[in-house]
Design an enzyme around this catalytic site. Structure first.
Site, PDB file in Angstrom:
ATOM      1  CG  ASP A 293      21.430 127.279  27.302  1.00  0.00           C
ATOM      2  OD1 ASP A 293      22.601 126.891  27.536  1.00  0.00           O
ATOM      3  OD2 ASP A 293      20.432 126.854  27.926  1.00  0.00           O
TER       4      ASP A 293
ATOM      5  CD  GLU B 165      19.045  89.957  37.992  1.00  0.00           C
ATOM      6  OE1 GLU B 165      19.184  89.483  39.139  1.00  0.00           O
ATOM      7  OE2 GLU B 165      19.446  91.084  37.648  1.00  0.00           O
TER       8      GLU B 165
ATOM      9  CE  LYS C 110      23.852  89.477  29.293  1.00  0.00           C
ATOM     10  NZ  LYS C 110      23.771  90.473  28.235  1.00  0.00           N
TER      11      LYS C 110
ATOM     12  CG  ASP D 192      19.838  93.170  23.908  1.00  0.00           C
ATOM     13  OD1 ASP D 192      20.994  93.589  24.154  1.00  0.00           O
ATOM     14  OD2 ASP D 192      19.503  92.688  22.813  1.00  0.00           O
TER      15      ASP D 192
ATOM     16  CE1 TYR E 232      23.220  95.140  35.780  1.00  0.00           C
ATOM     17  CE2 TYR E 232      21.253  95.566  34.481  1.00  0.00           C
ATOM     18  CZ  TYR E 232      22.629  95.565  34.619  1.00  0.00           C
ATOM     19  OH  TYR E 232      23.404  95.975  33.562  1.00  0.00           O
TER      20      TYR E 232
ATOM     21  CE  LYS F 275      23.041  89.837  38.622  1.00  0.00           C
ATOM     22  NZ  LYS F 275      22.354  91.133  38.692  1.00  0.00           N
TER      23      LYS F 275
ATOM     24  CE  LYS G  61      24.099  86.757  26.031  1.00  0.00           C
ATOM     25  NZ  LYS G  61      25.013  86.761  24.988  1.00  0.00           N
TER      26      LYS G  61
ATOM     27  CB  CYS H 261      50.208  84.048   3.058  1.00  0.00           C
ATOM     28  SG  CYS H 261      49.521  85.618   3.570  1.00  0.00           S
TER      29      CYS H 261
ATOM     30  CB  CYS I 280      53.000  88.005   2.077  1.00  0.00           C
ATOM     31  SG  CYS I 280      53.154  86.571   3.153  1.00  0.00           S
TER      32      CYS I 280
ATOM     33  CB  CYS J 161      50.809  83.754   6.752  1.00  0.00           C
ATOM     34  SG  CYS J 161      52.122  84.770   6.076  1.00  0.00           S
TER      35      CYS J 161
ATOM     36  CB  CYS K 138      52.776  88.563   6.085  1.00  0.00           C
ATOM     37  SG  CYS K 138      51.041  88.442   5.600  1.00  0.00           S
TER      38      CYS K 138
HETATM   39  S1  IVH Z   1      24.831  91.867  36.430  1.00  0.00           S
HETATM   40  C1  IVH Z   1      29.300  92.123  37.687  1.00  0.00           C
HETATM   41  N1  IVH Z   1      22.351  91.658  35.667  1.00  0.00           N
HETATM   42  O1  IVH Z   1      24.806  92.329  30.657  1.00  0.00           O
HETATM   43  C2  IVH Z   1      28.125  91.799  36.842  1.00  0.00           C
HETATM   44  N2  IVH Z   1      23.933  92.441  34.071  1.00  0.00           N
HETATM   45  O2  IVH Z   1      26.831  90.763  29.325  1.00  0.00           O
HETATM   46  C3  IVH Z   1      27.209  92.924  36.659  1.00  0.00           C
HETATM   47  N3  IVH Z   1      22.959  93.035  31.914  1.00  0.00           N
HETATM   48  O3  IVH Z   1      27.472  94.446  31.428  1.00  0.00           O
HETATM   49  C4  IVH Z   1      26.174  92.661  35.670  1.00  0.00           C
HETATM   50  N4  IVH Z   1      20.887  92.568  32.435  1.00  0.00           N
HETATM   51  O4  IVH Z   1      25.155  95.498  30.982  1.00  0.00           O
HETATM   52  C5  IVH Z   1      23.593  91.987  35.303  1.00  0.00           C
HETATM   53  N5  IVH Z   1      20.107  91.496  35.139  1.00  0.00           N
HETATM   54  C6  IVH Z   1      21.338  91.811  34.795  1.00  0.00           C
HETATM   55  C7  IVH Z   1      21.637  92.293  33.509  1.00  0.00           C
HETATM   56  C8  IVH Z   1      22.954  92.592  33.175  1.00  0.00           C
HETATM   57  C9  IVH Z   1      21.691  93.026  31.494  1.00  0.00           C
HETATM   58  C10 IVH Z   1      24.103  93.449  31.102  1.00  0.00           C
HETATM   59  C11 IVH Z   1      25.110  94.343  31.772  1.00  0.00           C
HETATM   60  C12 IVH Z   1      26.408  93.596  31.648  1.00  0.00           C
HETATM   61  C13 IVH Z   1      26.137  92.726  30.476  1.00  0.00           C
HETATM   62  C14 IVH Z   1      27.054  91.536  30.442  1.00  0.00           C
END
Ligand code: IVH
Length: 750
Positions: A43, A126, A128, A130, A236, A300, A324, A429, A432, A447, A453
């Site tokens: 290091d 559940e 999603k 971000d 998850y 799911k 979404k 176009c 071109c 085009c 082009c």
């Molecule tokens: S399940 C085979 N569960 O969303 C499917 N994904 O847009 C596995 N994400 O790549 C994903 N929350 O990064 C799952 N509760 C959740 C999630 C989740 C966020 C993300 C994950 C995935 C992306 C797809």
């Protein structure tokens, strides 16, 4: 390091040489330390190298390299991480935007599984999260590897950094021997604000949102920086397992919780789509007070047996979907409309907007789709936005949904300037000047310049080197722009990439002296190019950028033809039939306009079929064409586009030239222990124990090719009740025919 010259005594040339060496040594040290956990230097020595680098840069600021080790944050960091091949692909999720999409998702699952509408079918729901997805691999209970998703197949090894995250256990008790946990790394709102304040105070980089902050923090070469960033993790999902975790999604999540992972407390089991939508509403209502960013709700299928029957499409599971949250909106002024020319010649209008913040992100461009969209018409001649057109100078409503390109959803006519003119879409176009034409039934104007082009040629090259195509390290969109039409070292066709290093030595020396190109980066580039001289057939086909040939189509073609030369010969043979098909299609289009009754239309179809299957077209052409469009998933549209590309002289020369530089690898030999490996199978009639889609996916997984039509190449026909002409044709051709049970027995599923 004892023989270092004092910085003050260095000449400029010495400094340049030493900075290059330091950049190389530090990169290597980082790689060994982070990726392979096998540092070669202490290091203290590492710190000394970094200090020395900073001192020289301070004395000679003009010599600071574009790949300077002091600048190694953010995206460029990726070069410092080693790659990890995911044992099981990391998938993304399909999207649902409204209740109807969710109902469709449930319907399509039932259809695929052959479940009646009233049969019980439970889902988990559940939030999603971000953030960014991460895979954690435990063996014998020890965390041995953490990897980002990357392109789904290959991610970055971020093990050292992941170990600094307190939600990620280093050890789990009672886990299967191999346990790959997947989930999301994220940053809370509170920690994000605090980090940005701290960064601003210390003159560091601030982040535009918590997700970028989480990604930037996880992908640090210095894991001490990651440690100082408050990252969190929700589990998850999972990847490779030496034994199943449970029988249900909920059961598996409970096990992950028992192992010590954080799982989201808002995960619910739902028995009906109404319950799913209800839970969506509840999560949405809490969104602002959760303290971390979520962008939707993930549903799911709960039963893991059904999940595995449902399986995956090319990049998304069939058994899950992301619902979404609605897009975020803002109003701003449309300053200009620009036209971009794409790889297939499509003229795409882009709105240049007065910059406006939409959901925390500054937006200054939005897509306008095509000329009908600007005019307020849809593809079927109906109206959109109540028929309001879009004009330069208008006040327009911009919206974003997740990561998608911003769009324009509305126009405020009360604010339209008096002199605003309807937008005249160009018919030439802009790049071109070739004619830009719109074919019958196509929403897009294209085009006609083809490879002459420059815009099309550059976009094709960018596609060629892109990640899912040739994926050449160090040769991305930016470098293609630089090399295209370069007076000294041009890359104008894909083949030019592979001759780059054989060009005149003086030119190459010039490359090495260019901005951003050193001896190392040039030789790295050549090595990266050499690395791709051997390429899987499907990747090559995708890389050519032929219209309608996406990743899946390329894979289907590669599986069917297996060999470039055979494929090219077959496409050539099919050419007269393809031309006849087009002529007949055009005749049919023309006829349809005047055809007023069903009978007439049917006659037109007969004529067309006759033109193709016999009549004016040689038999070998008709057969080759039937083979091509008979490949399951490949239809006449793709077939015609492929045929056009191979018949176009400039494109064909480019393909043939490229071919001489490559070793093309056929798709993996199908699993040799499968009795149907390599066989061409056709399904017909009603299947009772599985749906058609399921049967196809299963057959392909066993290495069979599934075709939609019976021909001499068919090895096996699986015929359910009600099988008609295909069964007869198979009998005529002497092709083996099985019923559904016979098939299941053959593949060992009964
Ligand atoms: S399940 C085979 N569960 O969303 C499917 N994904 O847009 C596995 N994400 O790549 C994903 N929350 O990064 C799952 N509760 C959740 C999630 C989740 C966020 C993300 C994950 C995935 C992306 C797809």
């Amino acid at each position: 390091m004892s023989d270092t010259t004092a910085t003050a005594d260095l000449t400029e040339d010495e400094a340049r040489v030493e900075l290059a060496r330091l950049a190389k040594d530090l990169l290597r040290a980082n790689q060994l330390y982070h990726a392979e956990d096998a540092p070669e230097i202490s290091d203290a020595d590492y710190d000394a190298l970094k200090r020395r680098n900073a001192e020289i840069e301070a004395r000679f600021p003009d010599l600071k390299r574009t790949d300077s080790p002091t600048e190694q944050v953010g995206a460029r960091v990726s070069e410092g991480f080693s790659k990890v091949n995911h044992a099981i692909r990391m998938m993304s999720l399909g999207n649902a935007f409204d209740d109807e999409d969710v109902a469709d998702f449930d319907r399509s699952i039932r259809k695929y599984l052959g479940l009646p509408n009233d049969a019980p079918l439970a889902y988990t729901a559940e939030p999603k999260i971000d953030g960014l997805s991460l895979s954690l691999r435990y063996e014998h209970g020890e965390l041995i590897q953490a990897a980002t998703r990357g392109d789904g197949e290959t991610g970055e090894n971020v093990t050292t950094n992941a170990r600094t995250v307190s939600d990620i256990p280093h050890r789990v008790e009672g886990a299967p021997e191999v346990l790959e946990v997947r989930g999301e790394v994220y940053m809370s709102h509170h920690d994000f604000e605090a980090l940005n304040t701290r960064q601003a105070e210390t003159g560091g980089k601030t982040f535009s949102n918590p997700r970028n902050a989480a990604a930037g923090s996880l992908r640090q070469l210095d894991s001490e920086i990651t440690r100082s960033r408050p990252l969190k993790f929700f589990a998850y999902a999972w990847g490779e397992l030496s034994e199943p975790l449970a029988e249900t999604q909920m059961g598996a999540i409970d096990r992950l919780k028992a192992f010590g992972f954080q799982v989201n407390a808002l995960t619910r089991l739902c028995d009906t789509t109404d319950q799913m939508l209800d839970h969506y509403g509840q999560i949405e209502a809490q969104r602002a007070t959760l303290g971390y960013d979520i962008d939707g709700v993930v549903y799911k299928v709960n039963d893991l047996g059904l999940q595995s029957r449902l399986g995956f499409r090319s990049t998304t599971p069939r058994w899950a979907i992301a619902h979404k949250f609605p897009a975020e909106l803002a109003w701003t002024r449309l300053e200009a409309i620009d036209i971009q020319v794409g790889r297939t010649g499509a003229l795409s209008p882009v709105a240049r907007l007065h910059p406006v913040t939409v959901g925390g992100v500054v937006v200054s461009n939005a897509t306008l789709h095509n000329e009908d969209y600007i005019a307020g018409r849809d593809a079927k001649g109906g109206t959109i936005r109540d028929g309001k057109d879009i004009r330069v100078g208008d006040w327009v409503q911009v919206y974003r949904a997740g990561d998608v390109i911003p769009k324009i959803s509305d126009v405020d006519l009360s604010k339209r300037p008096d002199d605003a003119q309807p937008y005249a879409f160009p018919t030439n176009c802009p790049e071109c000047t070739s004619d830009a034409i719109r074919e019958e039934g196509d929403a897009v104007r294209r085009c006609t310049g083809g490879l002459i082009c420059p815009a099309q040629a550059v976009e094709k090259l960018k596609h060629f080197v892109s990640r899912k195509a040739f994926d050449i390290d160090g040769l991305g969109a930016k470098q293609i722009e630089m090399f295209y039409d370069d007076p000294i070292l041009p890359i104008n066709t894909p083949a030019d990439i592979f001759t780059l290093q054989d060009r005149d030595a003086g030119n190459l020396a010039r490359l090495k002296n260019r901005d951003g190109w050193g001896e190392t980066s040039a030789s790295n580039l050549f090595a990266a190019i050499d690395d791709k001289r051997t390429i899987p057939f499907a990747r090559l086909l995708f890389a050519l950028g032929i219209r309608h040939v996406g990743e899946v189509g390329a894979r289907d073609l590669a599986l069917f033809y297996r060999n470039w030369d055979l494929m090219a010969a077959s496409i050539d043979t099919a050419h007269p039939a393809a031309r006849a098909q087009r002529a007949a299609d055009e005749a049919e289009d023309a006829e349809r306009i005047v055809a007023s009754d069903e009978g007439r239309r049917a006659r037109v179809k007969e004529v067309r079929d006759a033109t193709i299957s016999g009549g004016n077209v040689p038999e070998d052409a008709a057969n080759a064409w039937a083979d091509l469009i008979g490949i399951d998933g490949i239809g006449a549209t793709l077939g015609l586009s492929l045929s056009d590309a191979f018949a176009n002289q400039a494109e064909r020369e480019a393909f043939d030239d490229l071919r001489t530089h490559l070793t093309i690898v056929p798709p993996d030999a199908p699993a040799s222990d499968s009795p149907v490996a390599g066989k061409t199978v056709v399904f017909t009639g009603t299947l009772e124990k599985m749906t058609r889609a399921e049967a196809k996916a299963r057959a392909e997984a066993l290495g069979a090719k599934v075709s939609g039509s019976v021909s001499q190449k068919t090895d096996l026909l699986v015929a359910g009740p009600g099988a008609g002409s295909k069964a007869k044709k198979a009998a005529d051709l002497g092709i083996e025919t099985l019923d559904e049970d016979g098939w299941l027995q053959l593949i060992g599923d009964l």
